[in-house]
Design an enzyme around this catalytic site. Sequence first.
Site, short mmCIF file in Angstrom:
data_model
loop_
_atom_site.label_atom_id
_atom_site.label_comp_id
_atom_site.label_asym_id
_atom_site.label_seq_id
_atom_site.Cartn_x
_atom_site.Cartn_y
_atom_site.Cartn_z
N CYS A 1 0.88 -1.17 0.00
CA CYS A 1 0.00 0.00 0.00
C CYS A 1 0.91 1.22 0.00
O CYS A 1 2.04 1.15 -0.47
CB CYS A 1 -0.96 -0.01 1.19
SG CYS A 1 -0.14 0.10 2.80
N ARG A 2 0.46 2.32 0.56
CA ARG A 2 1.29 3.53 0.58
C ARG A 2 2.32 3.50 1.71
O ARG A 2 3.47 3.86 1.52
CB ARG A 2 0.41 4.79 0.72
CG ARG A 2 1.21 6.08 0.69
CD ARG A 2 0.33 7.30 0.83
NE ARG A 2 -0.56 7.28 1.97
CZ ARG A 2 -0.22 7.63 3.21
NH1 ARG A 2 0.98 8.04 3.48
NH2 ARG A 2 -1.10 7.56 4.18
#
Length: 101
Positions: free
Chosen positions: A70-71
């Site tokens: 993800c981020r």
Amino acid sequence: MLVKDISLKEAEKIAEDNENNLDFIIIDVRTAEEAHKCRFKNSINIDIFSKDFTKKLDKLDRNKTYLIHCRSGNRSREALKTMDKLGFKKIYHSSDGINCP
């Protein structure tokens, strides 16, 4: 479930090494907007916030090897819990995520 936390640099290397490996799948659990900005080549986007997140994961082959990100590593860490419940076997987790400009 075997999970190995790796850095973004390691994730990039593993993704590159497995570019043509049909038994290796990269899952981006960010929103579609985030994934559109930058992504790993050949990754699939399954937004962890979507209503059908678990349903989409459930359609995947548990015996393949996955790279999940993800981020920042937080959402993908949550996704790992779902993948564990579904019986996935081997996952690389990009624990520091991928942050696009």
